[in-house]
Design a protein around this motif. Structure first.
Motif, PDB file in Angstrom:
ATOM      1  N   GLN A  41      -4.908   7.882   9.680  1.00  0.00           N
ATOM      2  CA  GLN A  41      -3.625   7.712  10.358  1.00  0.00           C
ATOM      3  C   GLN A  41      -3.443   8.723  11.484  1.00  0.00           C
ATOM      4  O   GLN A  41      -3.678   9.913  11.316  1.00  0.00           O
ATOM      5  CB  GLN A  41      -2.484   7.830   9.355  1.00  0.00           C
ATOM      6  CG  GLN A  41      -2.457   6.713   8.342  1.00  0.00           C
ATOM      7  CD  GLN A  41      -2.307   5.353   9.015  1.00  0.00           C
ATOM      8  OE1 GLN A  41      -1.307   5.092   9.671  1.00  0.00           O
ATOM      9  NE2 GLN A  41      -3.305   4.490   8.842  1.00  0.00           N
ATOM     10  N   ASN A  63       3.859   5.614   8.076  1.00  0.00           N
ATOM     11  CA  ASN A  63       3.101   6.213   9.172  1.00  0.00           C
ATOM     12  C   ASN A  63       3.981   6.355  10.415  1.00  0.00           C
ATOM     13  O   ASN A  63       5.198   6.135  10.363  1.00  0.00           O
ATOM     14  CB  ASN A  63       1.824   5.423   9.446  1.00  0.00           C
ATOM     15  CG  ASN A  63       2.093   4.013   9.972  1.00  0.00           C
ATOM     16  OD1 ASN A  63       3.222   3.646  10.291  1.00  0.00           O
ATOM     17  ND2 ASN A  63       1.043   3.216  10.056  1.00  0.00           N
ATOM     18  N   SER A  69       1.673   2.144   3.470  1.00  0.00           N
ATOM     19  CA  SER A  69       0.442   1.563   2.956  1.00  0.00           C
ATOM     20  C   SER A  69       0.738   0.788   1.679  1.00  0.00           C
ATOM     21  O   SER A  69       1.599   1.167   0.882  1.00  0.00           O
ATOM     22  CB  SER A  69      -0.584   2.656   2.666  1.00  0.00           C
ATOM     23  OG  SER A  69      -0.123   3.545   1.651  1.00  0.00           O
ATOM     24  N   GLU A  88       2.236  -3.400   4.054  1.00  0.00           N
ATOM     25  CA  GLU A  88       2.267  -3.650   5.493  1.00  0.00           C
ATOM     26  C   GLU A  88       3.047  -4.915   5.832  1.00  0.00           C
ATOM     27  O   GLU A  88       3.698  -4.988   6.869  1.00  0.00           O
ATOM     28  CB  GLU A  88       0.848  -3.754   6.045  1.00  0.00           C
ATOM     29  CG  GLU A  88       0.811  -3.877   7.553  1.00  0.00           C
ATOM     30  CD  GLU A  88      -0.589  -3.722   8.122  1.00  0.00           C
ATOM     31  OE1 GLU A  88      -0.741  -3.919   9.339  1.00  0.00           O
ATOM     32  OE2 GLU A  88      -1.518  -3.408   7.357  1.00  0.00           O
ATOM     33  N   ASP A 144      -4.407  -0.990   1.009  1.00  0.00           N
ATOM     34  CA  ASP A 144      -4.371   0.299   1.706  1.00  0.00           C
ATOM     35  C   ASP A 144      -3.543   1.317   0.927  1.00  0.00           C
ATOM     36  O   ASP A 144      -2.554   0.971   0.282  1.00  0.00           O
ATOM     37  CB  ASP A 144      -3.777   0.135   3.101  1.00  0.00           C
ATOM     38  CG  ASP A 144      -4.711  -0.576   4.065  1.00  0.00           C
ATOM     39  OD1 ASP A 144      -5.922  -0.565   3.795  1.00  0.00           O
ATOM     40  OD2 ASP A 144      -4.236  -1.136   5.061  1.00  0.00           O
ATOM     41  N   ARG A 145      -3.953   2.597   1.029  1.00  0.00           N
ATOM     42  CA  ARG A 145      -3.236   3.661   0.319  1.00  0.00           C
ATOM     43  C   ARG A 145      -3.095   4.919   1.164  1.00  0.00           C
ATOM     44  O   ARG A 145      -2.995   6.026   0.624  1.00  0.00           O
ATOM     45  CB  ARG A 145      -3.958   3.994  -0.998  1.00  0.00           C
ATOM     46  CG  ARG A 145      -3.986   2.859  -2.019  1.00  0.00           C
ATOM     47  CD  ARG A 145      -2.596   2.516  -2.511  1.00  0.00           C
ATOM     48  NE  ARG A 145      -2.611   1.481  -3.538  1.00  0.00           N
ATOM     49  CZ  ARG A 145      -2.459   0.183  -3.312  1.00  0.00           C
ATOM     50  NH1 ARG A 145      -2.295  -0.249  -2.067  1.00  0.00           N
ATOM     51  NH2 ARG A 145      -2.481  -0.690  -4.300  1.00  0.00           N
TER      52      ARG A 145
END
Length: 322
Positions: free
Chosen positions: A87, A118, A124, A127, A173-174
């Motif tokens: 990120q 983010n 995450s 999204e 995603d994490r």
């Protein structure tokens, strides 16, 4: 260096008061050493006692405010201190100290979770359901005085990450999520990026503290959640980041700190971070710190004001430490 006397000092006249970071802060290198010309929001104060209640039997520190978990929590999914992954954003070193509010004793081996969006407002794992658009990046001086009208922290059409019930993840995603243990001083440090914003909420980081569990090869098992809160950023720092990439590309309408419907408007007791950064070059990195004073025997899971059976925190076997 700018300075600010902790807002709750007047309310704590009958207590033994800690500096809200718990310890003196050294400017840790983040994308280069932080400048000595930092923006420091702490006004100093007496050091913490070794860990005994006051003579009157009162708690030695005001409890940190319990706040909602929000819909985007994923239980102890990654055991790590560096949650940045790929990120983009201004490097943020986050130092937290966890203490028992009654005794001021540090809580050793507690599991601390953090998670946040983010720079463009995306969580995450969510999204498809987080983030938003509309409106330019903030400009001009920070707002002052008491806000008027209805706060925008809980907009219509579903929770944006501050209130409401939990949602199941929609992707794998994490990024910007992690869990790590406190040391013998009750301290834990995370490396991340300065969060962005999304419509309906001010800039914030979610945090949980779990105690009485066990660290295993798989992560943290059992115990209960004694604190669920959020960490907040002053308007001056947010406006400084908003003119830099990738934050300047965030077109979501931004809710200010004073407009937010989740932040309790009570300063550091409510999660307002102490920050250090070079006022001329905030892009080099920010250092944030705060003491979290908790009630380790209580359960505060951020769901409906706490209470009920103690939840457990567990980690996936594939979690990696870094």
């Amino acid at each position: 260096m700018d300075s600010e006397v902790p807002e709750d000092r007047g309310q704590l006249a009958r207590r033994t008061v800690l500096v809200a970071g718990g310890v003196a802060v050294t400017a840790v290198g983040v994308a280069g050493a932080l400048s000595v010309d930092a923006s420091a929001q702490e006004g100093g104060g007496p050091h913490a006692p070794k860990g005994a209640p006051t003579a009157s039997g009162e708690a030695c520190y005001t409890l940190t405010s319990e706040l909602t978990e929000g819909p985007y929590y994923i239980d102890a999914d990654k055991i790590r201190r560096d949650v940045t992954e790929d990120q983009e954003g201004i490097p943020l070193t986050l130092d937290l100290k966890v203490i028992d509010a009654d005794t001021c004793r540090p809580l050793r081996n507690a599991a601390v979770d953090i998670w946040h969006c983010n720079a463009t407002g995306i969580y995450s794992g969510y999204e498809a359901s987080s983030g938003g658009g509309g409106g330019p990046a903030p400009t001009g001086p920070p707002p002052s005085g008491t806000p008027t009208g209805t706060p925008t922290g809980t907009p219509t059409g579903g929770p944006p990450g501050g209130g409401g019930g939990h949602q199941e993840p929609t992707d794998a995603d994490r990024f910007l999520r992690g869990t790590w243990h406190t040391d013998r001083h009750g301290q834990v440090t995370f490396k991340t990026v300065f969060p962005g914003w999304y419509q309906g909420r001010c800039v914030h980081i979610h945090v949980k503290v779990h105690v009485d569990g066990e660290w295993t090869d798989a992560g943290y098992e059992g115990g209960h959640t004694c604190h669920t809160g959020q960490l907040f950023f002053d308007e001056k720092s947010v406006l400084a980041t908003a003119v830099l990439e990738p934050y300047v590309s965030n077109t979501a309408t931004r809710t200010t700190l004073t407009e937010d419907g989740i932040y309790p408007q009570n300063g550091h007791e409510g999660g307002l971070l102490y920050l250090r950064y070079d006022r001329r070059h905030i892009g080099r990195g920010v250092h944030g710190h705060l003491t979290l004073a908790v009630a380790p025997d209580e359960t505060n899971d951020g769901e409906g004001g706490g209470g009920g059976p103690a939840p457990s925190a567990s980690a996936s076997p594939s979690a990696t430490a870094s």
